[in-house]
Design a protein around this motif. Structure first.
Motif, PDB file in Angstrom:
ATOM      1  N   GLU A 138       0.812  -1.219   0.000  1.00  0.00           N
ATOM      2  CA  GLU A 138       0.000   0.000   0.000  1.00  0.00           C
ATOM      3  C   GLU A 138       0.842   1.265   0.000  1.00  0.00           C
ATOM      4  N   SER A 139       2.122   1.135   0.280  1.00  0.00           N
ATOM      5  CA  SER A 139       2.983   2.317   0.320  1.00  0.00           C
ATOM      6  C   SER A 139       4.314   1.991  -0.340  1.00  0.00           C
ATOM      7  N   ASP A 140       5.075   3.062  -0.630  1.00  0.00           N
ATOM      8  CA  ASP A 140       6.397   2.850  -1.206  1.00  0.00           C
ATOM      9  C   ASP A 140       7.264   2.017  -0.264  1.00  0.00           C
ATOM     10  N   ALA A 141       7.056   2.190   1.051  1.00  0.00           N
ATOM     11  CA  ALA A 141       7.850   1.435   2.032  1.00  0.00           C
ATOM     12  C   ALA A 141       7.527  -0.063   1.948  1.00  0.00           C
ATOM     13  N   ASP A 142       6.227  -0.397   1.764  1.00  0.00           N
ATOM     14  CA  ASP A 142       5.835  -1.804   1.594  1.00  0.00           C
ATOM     15  C   ASP A 142       6.554  -2.409   0.395  1.00  0.00           C
ATOM     16  N   ALA A 143       6.559  -1.654  -0.716  1.00  0.00           N
ATOM     17  CA  ALA A 143       7.181  -2.146  -1.948  1.00  0.00           C
ATOM     18  C   ALA A 143       8.675  -2.344  -1.738  1.00  0.00           C
ATOM     19  N   GLU A 144       9.274  -1.394  -1.025  1.00  0.00           N
ATOM     20  CA  GLU A 144      10.714  -1.434  -0.748  1.00  0.00           C
ATOM     21  C   GLU A 144      11.082  -2.700   0.023  1.00  0.00           C
ATOM     22  N   ARG A 145      10.222  -3.053   0.989  1.00  0.00           N
ATOM     23  CA  ARG A 145      10.492  -4.189   1.861  1.00  0.00           C
ATOM     24  C   ARG A 145      10.596  -5.504   1.074  1.00  0.00           C
ATOM     25  N   LEU A 146       9.767  -5.605   0.008  1.00  0.00           N
ATOM     26  CA  LEU A 146       9.736  -6.853  -0.762  1.00  0.00           C
ATOM     27  C   LEU A 146      10.821  -6.902  -1.823  1.00  0.00           C
ATOM     28  N   HIS A 147      11.474  -5.759  -2.014  1.00  0.00           N
ATOM     29  CA  HIS A 147      12.368  -5.594  -3.167  1.00  0.00           C
ATOM     30  C   HIS A 147      13.497  -6.624  -3.198  1.00  0.00           C
ATOM     31  N   GLY A 148      14.030  -6.950  -2.011  1.00  0.00           N
ATOM     32  CA  GLY A 148      15.208  -7.825  -1.978  1.00  0.00           C
ATOM     33  C   GLY A 148      14.902  -9.312  -2.040  1.00  0.00           C
TER      34      GLY A 148
ATOM     35  N   ILE B  21      -4.499  26.462 -14.675  1.00  0.00           N
ATOM     36  CA  ILE B  21      -5.702  25.679 -14.940  1.00  0.00           C
ATOM     37  C   ILE B  21      -6.971  26.506 -14.791  1.00  0.00           C
ATOM     38  N   SER B  22      -6.791  27.778 -14.464  1.00  0.00           N
ATOM     39  CA  SER B  22      -7.985  28.570 -14.186  1.00  0.00           C
ATOM     40  C   SER B  22      -8.861  28.769 -15.420  1.00  0.00           C
ATOM     41  N   ASP B  23      -8.238  28.755 -16.617  1.00  0.00           N
ATOM     42  CA  ASP B  23      -9.045  29.039 -17.801  1.00  0.00           C
ATOM     43  C   ASP B  23      -9.544  27.783 -18.503  1.00  0.00           C
ATOM     44  N   VAL B  24      -9.214  26.601 -17.966  1.00  0.00           N
ATOM     45  CA  VAL B  24      -9.755  25.377 -18.554  1.00  0.00           C
ATOM     46  C   VAL B  24     -10.606  24.667 -17.512  1.00  0.00           C
ATOM     47  N   PRO B  25     -11.795  24.227 -17.918  1.00  0.00           N
ATOM     48  CA  PRO B  25     -12.764  23.790 -16.922  1.00  0.00           C
ATOM     49  C   PRO B  25     -12.503  22.427 -16.273  1.00  0.00           C
ATOM     50  N   TRP B  26     -11.828  21.493 -16.953  1.00  0.00           N
ATOM     51  CA  TRP B  26     -11.691  20.132 -16.414  1.00  0.00           C
ATOM     52  C   TRP B  26     -10.230  19.695 -16.395  1.00  0.00           C
ATOM     53  N   VAL B  27      -9.889  18.855 -15.411  1.00  0.00           N
ATOM     54  CA  VAL B  27      -8.509  18.364 -15.304  1.00  0.00           C
ATOM     55  C   VAL B  27      -8.487  16.845 -15.107  1.00  0.00           C
ATOM     56  N   VAL B  28      -7.396  16.221 -15.562  1.00  0.00           N
ATOM     57  CA  VAL B  28      -7.120  14.812 -15.286  1.00  0.00           C
ATOM     58  C   VAL B  28      -6.010  14.757 -14.242  1.00  0.00           C
ATOM     59  N   ILE B  29      -6.282  14.065 -13.140  1.00  0.00           N
ATOM     60  CA  ILE B  29      -5.288  13.920 -12.074  1.00  0.00           C
ATOM     61  C   ILE B  29      -4.808  12.474 -12.035  1.00  0.00           C
ATOM     62  N   VAL B  30      -3.491  12.288 -12.043  1.00  0.00           N
ATOM     63  CA  VAL B  30      -2.938  10.945 -11.818  1.00  0.00           C
ATOM     64  C   VAL B  30      -2.398  10.896 -10.393  1.00  0.00           C
ATOM     65  N   TRP B  31      -2.750   9.819  -9.684  1.00  0.00           N
ATOM     66  CA  TRP B  31      -2.407   9.647  -8.265  1.00  0.00           C
ATOM     67  C   TRP B  31      -1.253   8.665  -8.119  1.00  0.00           C
ATOM     68  N   ASN B  32      -0.451   8.890  -7.091  1.00  0.00           N
ATOM     69  CA  ASN B  32       0.673   7.996  -6.837  1.00  0.00           C
ATOM     70  C   ASN B  32       0.189   6.626  -6.356  1.00  0.00           C
ATOM     71  N   ASP B  33       0.873   5.592  -6.783  1.00  0.00           N
ATOM     72  CA  ASP B  33       0.662   4.298  -6.149  1.00  0.00           C
ATOM     73  C   ASP B  33       2.018   3.613  -6.094  1.00  0.00           C
ATOM     74  N   PRO B  34       2.179   2.654  -5.181  1.00  0.00           N
ATOM     75  CA  PRO B  34       3.521   2.087  -4.972  1.00  0.00           C
ATOM     76  C   PRO B  34       3.896   1.014  -5.979  1.00  0.00           C
ATOM     77  N   VAL B  35       3.045   0.783  -6.966  1.00  0.00           N
ATOM     78  CA  VAL B  35       3.256  -0.358  -7.849  1.00  0.00           C
ATOM     79  C   VAL B  35       3.775   0.037  -9.234  1.00  0.00           C
ATOM     80  N   ASN B  36       3.115   0.996  -9.866  1.00  0.00           N
ATOM     81  CA  ASN B  36       3.491   1.343 -11.229  1.00  0.00           C
ATOM     82  C   ASN B  36       4.952   1.788 -11.300  1.00  0.00           C
ATOM     83  N   LEU B  37       5.682   1.229 -12.246  1.00  0.00           N
ATOM     84  CA  LEU B  37       7.093   1.575 -12.420  1.00  0.00           C
ATOM     85  C   LEU B  37       7.209   3.003 -12.942  1.00  0.00           C
ATOM     86  N   MET B  38       8.213   3.718 -12.453  1.00  0.00           N
ATOM     87  CA  MET B  38       8.437   5.085 -12.932  1.00  0.00           C
ATOM     88  C   MET B  38       8.653   5.100 -14.441  1.00  0.00           C
TER      89      MET B  38
END
Lengths: 187, 101
Positions: A138-148, B21-38
């Motif tokens: 659920e967090s970057d720390a969780d992911a880090e823990r499994l990394h090794g 963003i004040s002059d455009v009415p809608w935005v797309v926000i991407v949220w962080n998650d710990p899984v997707n590779l950079m």
């Protein structure tokens, strides 16, 4: 042992051992099964044809919710309405990519076209999202823990096994992304 | 987001100017998650939106560090389409009116 995906003149080349291909095929199929919509008994044929699903609701399974997230910020009612209009085609698109990926790993050595590489990257990513949910990442720390965790000789319990699988799929996807990014640099 | 070896040298330059963003009415926000590779997130921003490497990387880092980033703006129709595309790639995205918090 699988080889990293590599960009070649003919496309993106990959090599997988039989056991790895079987593992990936099963993972792709597991996620397909998770995504297949339950067919309601009284499905409106016209609605089905245009991809509308009036019965769609927010998934209870957290992995499925991660694959099919709410699209509208700050508005659950709007999000549900949007889900009813779009979720079915989103599911079908994901299943299509996973099926294509399952076919691509049937061969020991494959050279992927740009389009096939993209389908493979989406399928590997969806597999990782589901595995991560099952592993409670659920967090970057969780992911880090499994990394090794990378020693298959120590796969004594389900969580260690899942972590090994997760790290393998992550490694494979990362090598694929490097090859795909090189392709963008050439443009 | 998650980093996996091999790590690519990223040519990240100074942060882009704040999106107005004040002059455009809608935005797309991407949220962080710990899984997707950079690397994957950056690839999606480059290939889907057609952003340059430096713009894609700075948006990707903003998602990673700030937890969220506005990655696209436009009409309701456009942000709906973009959000669905992000979901098809497995990124966690939402759309909303630009003036909402």
């Amino acid at each position: 042992m699988a080889k990293a995906f590599k960009r070649t003149r003919r496309g993106i080349g990959g090599y997988l051992e039989p056991g790895e291909r079987e593992l990936l095929r099963r993972l792709f199929e597991d996620v397909i099964e998770l995504l297949e919509p339950e067919e309601p008994a009284h499905q409106d044929p016209l609605a089905a044809m245009v991809g509308v699903d009036g019965q769609a609701r927010v998934p209870e399974d957290s992995a499925l919710l991660r694959l099919l997230p709410n699209a509208v910020g700050n508005d659950d009612e709007e999000a549900l309405e949007f889900r009813r209009l779009t979720e079915r085609s989103l599911r079908e698109g994901k299943i299509g990519a996973l099926r294509a990926a399952a076919l691509l790993v049937e061969k020991r050595e494959a050279v992927l076209t740009g389009e096939q590489a993209q389908l493979m990257s989406r399928a590997l990513n969806d597999v990782r999202l589901v595995l991560a949910d099952r592993l409670g990442i659920e967090s970057d720390a969780d992911a880090e823990r499994l990394h090794g965790i990378d020693d298959w000789a120590k796969a004594d319990d389900v969580d260690t096994y899942l972590a090994l699988v997760y790290n393998f799929v992550s490694w494979l996807q990362e090598t694929l992304m490097q090859a795909m990014l090189e392709g963008l640099d050439d443009v | 987001m998650s980093v996996s070896t091999p790590v690519r040298e990223s040519g990240v330059e100074t942060r882009n100017e704040e999106l107005t963003i004040s002059d455009v009415p809608w935005v797309v926000i991407v949220w962080n998650d710990p899984v997707n590779l950079m690397s994957y997130v950056s690839y999606v921003f480059r290939s889907y939106f057609g952003y340059s490497e430096s713009k894609a990387n700075s948006l990707m880092l903003e998602v990673h560090e700030a937890g969220r980033s506005v990655v696209a703006t436009g009409s309701r129709e456009k942000v709906e389409k973009d959000t669905l595309a992000m979901h098809s790639y497995g990124l966690w995205a939402t759309f909303q009116r630009a003036d909402q918090p």
